[in-house]
Design a protein around this motif. Structure first.
Motif, PDB file in Angstrom:
ATOM      1  N   THR A  43      96.455  76.964  52.259  1.00 30.13           N
ATOM      2  CA  THR A  43      96.781  76.684  50.853  1.00 30.13           C
ATOM      3  C   THR A  43      97.535  75.369  50.765  1.00 30.13           C
ATOM      4  OG1 THR A  43      98.771  77.984  51.153  1.00 30.13           O
ATOM      5  CG2 THR A  43      96.860  79.079  50.202  1.00 30.13           C
ATOM      6  N   CYS A  46     101.382  75.005  49.714  1.00 30.09           N
ATOM      7  CA  CYS A  46     102.335  75.910  50.339  1.00 30.09           C
ATOM      8  C   CYS A  46     103.092  75.205  51.445  1.00 30.09           C
ATOM      9  CB  CYS A  46     101.594  77.107  50.886  1.00 30.09           C
ATOM     10  SG  CYS A  46     102.656  78.246  51.735  1.00 30.09           S
ATOM     11  N   SER A 202     106.668  75.536  42.549  1.00 32.42           N
ATOM     12  CA  SER A 202     105.449  76.240  42.146  1.00 32.42           C
ATOM     13  C   SER A 202     104.683  76.727  43.362  1.00 32.42           C
ATOM     14  CB  SER A 202     104.579  75.362  41.254  1.00 32.42           C
ATOM     15  OG  SER A 202     104.320  74.143  41.894  1.00 32.42           O
ATOM     16  N   LYS A 206     103.579  80.654  44.075  1.00 30.48           N
ATOM     17  CA  LYS A 206     102.255  81.150  44.444  1.00 30.48           C
ATOM     18  C   LYS A 206     102.360  82.107  45.616  1.00 30.48           C
ATOM     19  CE  LYS A 206      99.085  77.884  42.585  1.00 30.48           C
ATOM     20  NZ  LYS A 206      98.604  76.561  42.893  1.00 30.48           N
ATOM     21  N   GLN A 209     103.464  85.275  44.468  1.00 31.13           N
ATOM     22  CA  GLN A 209     102.426  85.955  43.717  1.00 31.13           C
ATOM     23  C   GLN A 209     101.585  86.836  44.645  1.00 31.13           C
ATOM     24  OE1 GLN A 209      99.892  83.230  41.666  1.00 31.13           O
ATOM     25  NE2 GLN A 209      99.573  84.639  39.969  1.00 31.13           N
ATOM     26  N   THR A 219      99.422  83.926  35.065  1.00 36.66           N
ATOM     27  CA  THR A 219      99.614  82.501  35.311  1.00 36.66           C
ATOM     28  C   THR A 219     100.883  82.065  34.606  1.00 36.66           C
ATOM     29  OG1 THR A 219      98.231  82.037  33.415  1.00 36.66           O
ATOM     30  CG2 THR A 219      97.195  81.941  35.575  1.00 36.66           C
TER      31      THR A 219
END
Lengths: 335, 163
Positions: A43, A46, A202, A206, A209, A219
């Motif tokens: 990702t 990340c 952010s 994620k 999440q 979102t």
């Protein structure tokens, strides 16, 4: 380091086709990564593997001896301008990938990037901008035009060739790297830092999440944060409830659980052998007052039979455990 | 101010803040901490009722001890060991470093204000969260959630086994 450099070269050569769009290039890079580093989470935004932070003071003390061999611990660049990036970015694969994605133009740029990392260790504030500029490029999927990237790379290259000679000389000298702002965004060093910080945040969101169940559809930061807060609160409430329940049943806990969970229990001899019951390293590491835990075992050691269960967790799933307990309890009461 | 400096110095950073603890290792450690502690409680109080607070204390202590590689666990330990002493007030949460107020920049941007609020709330939930900055806190929350989950599983099994 050498190996990483080699891999970088391959990647660069492979990706050095100007015809490919930026996104294609990144996709290829990701695939390449997945092929070569199967356990690796591709990702883009990340930054987690390297997200330990250090105080400024600590960084200073580590830098001179660190070289480029620091482990992943001191990985990430802090959004705050005070703190410098560490070589962790160079040695970790993920760090490499970040730089690769940005400087996917040619190997010279790549080498320049690495040298720049070294410089950055000395020169903090400017380096922060540079690194964050790179990072923000990566995380925003390089939505800017390819031309801009090339211009930026060229500029870096120029500044690199100027600066690389200086790297080996005086490490304390500050060199300025010109940062070209992206289209429609402020060039202010503060806002660049700000931007990088937001992107980091952010990225973390994620990650969370994935961790919190049932968050895939949500979102937006606010909604996610709500979910996370709710989840943490519910978990904490559950723990509280369970501990209350435990308090009510704990008089009955007594010997059963100990049998289940202790790996090895010393048999009849009444000598104090608390250390053999609990793996010694855990005792040493725990900040718990030793006498408290020890005495707990001392009370029960003489009364228990030898039970060796290789994995205490197996008792969770083991339906037979109930009968085992009963026999144990009877044995204990007869002692 | 001094308190903040002291807190800063005490601030311990997780070695690998985002490495999720392998469930088995954590659970094993957790039960091996909690069970003897509970027994000791039982022994001490003999037949009298075991106080719920002390059980909670043990539960938290076991959690903190089982996850020592994370920053929040050290904060938790601090809090717990200081709360053993009834005279020392646990005021660590009130003197922490807050999230930077960005209200100056926002103006009409209410959304960011909301987010700030929520982040602050989240900080309160995490032990020691108020003494970290936002990015750290977010990574620590991840591991905290994981450990809480494992803890609830362990506690559930313990309760179920005895009833």
């Amino acid at each position: 380091m050498m190996m990483n450099g080699g891999e970088a070269t391959e990647a660069e050569l492979f990706l050095n086709c100007d015809d490919m769009s930026v996104l294609e290039r990144q996709r290829v890079q990701l695939n390449y990564h997945q092929y070569h580093h199967p356990g690796f989470e591709p990702t883009l935004p990340c930054f987690f593997p390297n997200s330990s932070k250090m105080n400024v003071g600590e960084v200073d003390s580590f830098l001179p001896s660190a070289g480029l061999d620091l482990p992943e611990i001191y990985g990430e660049l802090h959004g705050d301008a005070r703190i410098s990036v560490s070589p962790g970015n160079i040695t970790t694969e993920f760090g490499n990938s970040k730089k690769r994605k940005f400087g996917c133009v040619d190997t010279e740029t790549k080498v320049c990037n690495e040298k720049k990392k070294m410089m950055m260790m000395m020169d903090r504030e400017v380096a922060v901008e540079e690194e964050e500029e790179e990072k923000s490029k990566v995380t925003e999927q390089c939505t800017r035009s390819i031309m801009k990237m090339k211009n930026k790379a060229k500029k870096e290259q120029n500044s690199c060739s100027n600066d690389s000679s200086k790297v080996t000389k005086d490490s304390q000298r500050t060199d300025y790297i010109h940062v070209r702002a992206r289209r429609g965004q402020a060039t202010d060093s503060h806002s660049i830092a700000e931007r990088a910080r937001r992107e980091k945040i952010s990225g973390r969101m994620k990650f969370l999440q994935d961790l919190v169940p049932g968050c895939e559809k949500i979102t937006g930061k606010a909604g996610m944060l709500d979910e996370i807060i709710n989840y943490v609160q519910s978990l904490q409430r559950q723990v509280e409830f369970l501990s209350m329940k435990l308090a009510t049943v704990s008089p009955r806990l007594d010997f059963n659980i100990d049998d289940i969970f202790s790996k090895e229990v010393v048999s009849a001899p009444m000598m104090n052998l608390p250390n053999t019951v609990m793996p010694p390293h855990m005792m040493v590491n725990s900040g718990y007052p030793h006498d408290m835990v020890n005495s707990g075992y001392v009370h029960f050691n003489p009364m228990q039979q030898v039970v060796t269960s290789s994995d205490p967790l197996s008792c969770f799933n083991n339906g037979q455990s109930a009968t085992m307990w009963d026999s144990e309890v009877q044995n204990l009461y007869t002692v | 101010m001094e308190r903040q400096i002291i807190n800063k110095k005490k601030r311990v950073f997780s070695v690998e803040p985002n490495k999720i603890p392998p469930s088995e290792v954590f659970t094993r450690k957790y039960t091996s901490h909690l069970v003897p502690a509970l027994k000791k409680l039982n022994m001490n109080k003999n037949s009298s009722q075991v106080n719920q607070l002390t059980v909670k204390h043990e539960v938290d202590m076991a959690l903190a001890l089982s996850a020592q590689e994370f920053a929040w666990s050290r904060f938790l330990l601090q809090k717990l060991s200081s709360s053993n002493n009834p005279t020392t007030a646990t005021s660590s949460s009130s003197n922490g470093i807050r999230i930077q107020e960005r209200s100056g920049k926002e103006g009409g941007g209410d959304e960011d204000g909301e987010i700030e609020e929520k982040l602050r709330e989240l900080q309160k939930l995490l032990p020691g969260g108020e003494e970290m900055n936002v990015e750290e806190m977010l990574s620590e929350i991840g591991t905290y959630i994981k450990c809480l989950e494992l803890q609830t599983i362990a506690l559930k099994s313990m309760v179920q086994d005895t009833t």
